[in-house]
Design a protein around this motif. Structure first.
Motif, mmCIF file in Angstrom:
data_model
loop_
_atom_site.group_PDB
_atom_site.id
_atom_site.type_symbol
_atom_site.label_atom_id
_atom_site.label_comp_id
_atom_site.label_asym_id
_atom_site.label_seq_id
_atom_site.Cartn_x
_atom_site.Cartn_y
_atom_site.Cartn_z
ATOM 1 N N PRO A 1 -5.835 -5.288 2.049
ATOM 2 C CA PRO A 1 -6.176 -5.087 3.465
ATOM 3 C C PRO A 1 -5.029 -5.567 4.360
ATOM 4 N N VAL A 2 -4.669 -4.729 5.326
ATOM 5 C CA VAL A 2 -3.536 -5.033 6.207
ATOM 6 C C VAL A 2 -3.986 -5.883 7.385
ATOM 7 N N LEU B 1 -2.886 3.387 3.564
ATOM 8 C CA LEU B 1 -1.732 2.550 3.918
ATOM 9 C C LEU B 1 -2.190 1.254 4.571
ATOM 10 N N TYR B 2 -3.361 1.314 5.207
ATOM 11 C CA TYR B 2 -3.894 0.114 5.860
ATOM 12 C C TYR B 2 -4.752 -0.705 4.899
ATOM 13 N N ASN C 1 0.826 -1.207 0.000
ATOM 14 C CA ASN C 1 0.000 0.000 0.000
ATOM 15 C C ASN C 1 0.865 1.264 0.000
ATOM 16 N N LEU C 2 1.991 1.201 0.683
ATOM 17 C CA LEU C 2 2.925 2.331 0.635
ATOM 18 C C LEU C 2 3.416 2.540 -0.796
ATOM 19 N N ARG C 3 3.715 1.434 -1.488
ATOM 20 C CA ARG C 3 4.166 1.549 -2.890
ATOM 21 C C ARG C 3 3.067 2.165 -3.771
ATOM 22 N N ALA D 1 -3.890 7.472 16.394
ATOM 23 C CA ALA D 1 -4.878 6.510 16.891
ATOM 24 C C ALA D 1 -4.369 5.078 16.731
ATOM 25 N N ASN D 2 -3.106 4.875 17.195
ATOM 26 C CA ASN D 2 -2.509 3.534 17.156
ATOM 27 C C ASN D 2 -2.541 2.945 15.752
ATOM 28 N N ALA D 3 -2.124 3.783 14.783
ATOM 29 C CA ALA D 3 -2.144 3.361 13.374
ATOM 30 C C ALA D 3 -3.548 2.887 12.985
#
Ligand SMILES: *Cc1c(COP(=O)(O)O)cnc(C)c1O
Length: 364
Positions: free
Chosen positions: A238-239, A220-221, A17-19, A36-38
């Protein structure tokens, strides 16, 4: 930890997702929003993965959140999106070198009284139309002049936030982008030029908003900011994968009742599984009967009321038993975005509401 519930965080999905964010904003640096805790994904697991994969900075909402990242020794700048909330925070923030977003006069007073001789890196928050935080553009000459009068202080750039980036076709976005550009033109040369406007929606769909720093969080998540598409529809992964197991089974006869309130009655003989997950874990109690759940890789549905520590699934037409894995939401199960939509809320809130008693674990 032996209760079988876990939220597994996928390292490869985070990096993917960062890519995607980098590919959408190739000329921008990435400031990853891990407040918020990622977004409930566990910042202590996510931030090191993102740092190793080349994120350029982290954005958080409080000094405490910044300190959590600092303790991970990732060697990346940390930006306090709302700046300091009290004068006492300023010395700590300057010791650590946190970047401060300044949006309000009293914060300037705190900086002047606590850090006149300290080196500081600052973003000025400008209100381009959302009317949440930020100075109105007319006040910028005065604010900039004041900040420039302290030789140890450096204004990295101007920052603003979009109100409608989740609806990129809305002309309101262009209005805000235009106001931001006008402000930048008027003050270019007075800052380092590291301006920032875009959150996830704008990273994905509003290239004119990218500027020097993009500030993606949700994407990113692996989650979509757009109501009409899930993350997978826009190339994200989905992370989070929220799982538990069947810890008991029941055979019900037609007419028997199930669970609190005896609200669900078996219309025919059926087989029920009890899952170790409930609203005490953040599984919404509103999601009772007919909510999709994946059990042993087969789609089935929840039954009756969700309890604090348990919920029921229908095993009548699938093959599953005690110990079978249950995917409650996220990777391997129903999309978190769909669950949020069925509750009339957004994925941001859905992922934040998974409780801390659900252990997060880093997976492949
Ligand atoms: C949370 C936040 C972001 C990230 O927004 P997403 O929609 O999750 O990408 C960016 N900027 C600010 C100021 C924020 O508060």
């Amino acid at each position: 930890m032996t209760r079988p519930i876990v939220a597994e965080i996928s390292r490869s999905a985070l990096v993917h997702n960062l890519r995607v964010a980098q590919a959408h904003a190739p000329r921008s640096r990435i400031m990853a929003a891990v407040k918020a805790n990622a977004y409930g994904h566990d910042v202590q697991l996510c931030a090191p993965v993102l740092a190793a994969a080349g994120v350029d900075a982290f954005a958080v909402a409080s000094l405490e959140e910044a300190e959590t990242i600092h303790a991970l020794h990732l060697g990346k700048p940390v930006c306090l999106l709302g700046g300091p909330f009290a004068a006492e925070e300023v010395p700590v923030a300057t010791d650590r070198g946190y970047w401060l977003v300044i949006h309000e006069d009293r914060q300037l007073l705190w900086l002047e009284s606590q850090a006149a001789q300290r080196s500081l890196q600052i973003f000025i928050k400008v209100d381009t139309g959302m009317h949440r935080l930020g100075f109105v553009p007319e006040r910028l000459p005065e604010i900039l002049a004041k900040l420039q009068s302290y030789p140890h202080w450096q204004v990295l750039g101007l920052m603003s936030h979009l109100a409608r980036a989740d609806h990129p076709e809305d002309p309101f976005n262009l209005q805000q982008i235009e106001v931001f550009e006008q402000v930048l033109q008027a003050f270019s040369g007075l800052t380092v030029g590291q301006h920032s406007l875009a959150n996830s929606g704008a990273v994905l769909a509003l290239p004119k908003a990218h500027h020097y720093w993009v500030r993606p969080g949700l994407m990113l998540y692996g989650l979509s900011p757009f109501a009409d598409r899930n993350g997978v529809d826009i190339g994200l992964q989905p992370v989070l994968s929220w799982r538990s197991e069947i810890v008991a089974t029941r055979q019900l006869q037609a007419g028997e009742w199930l669970g609190y309130g005896a609200t669900w009655q078996a219309p025919a003989a059926c087989r029920v599984g009890v899952v170790a997950a409930g609203y005490g874990d953040g599984y919404p109690r509103q999601l009772g009967t007919d909510t999709i759940i994946t059990v042993a890789d087969q789609k089935t549905r929840a039954l009756a009321r969700v309890s604090m520590d348990m919920l029921f699934v229908d095993l009548t037409h699938i093959s599953a038993d005690i110990g079978s894995v249950v995917h409650l939401m996220g990777a391997g199960g129903p999309a978190l975005e769909s669950m949020a939509a069925s509750l009339d809320t957004i994925p941001y809130e859905m992922s934040c509401r998974i409780q801390m008693r659900v252990p997060r674990r880093l997976g492949p």
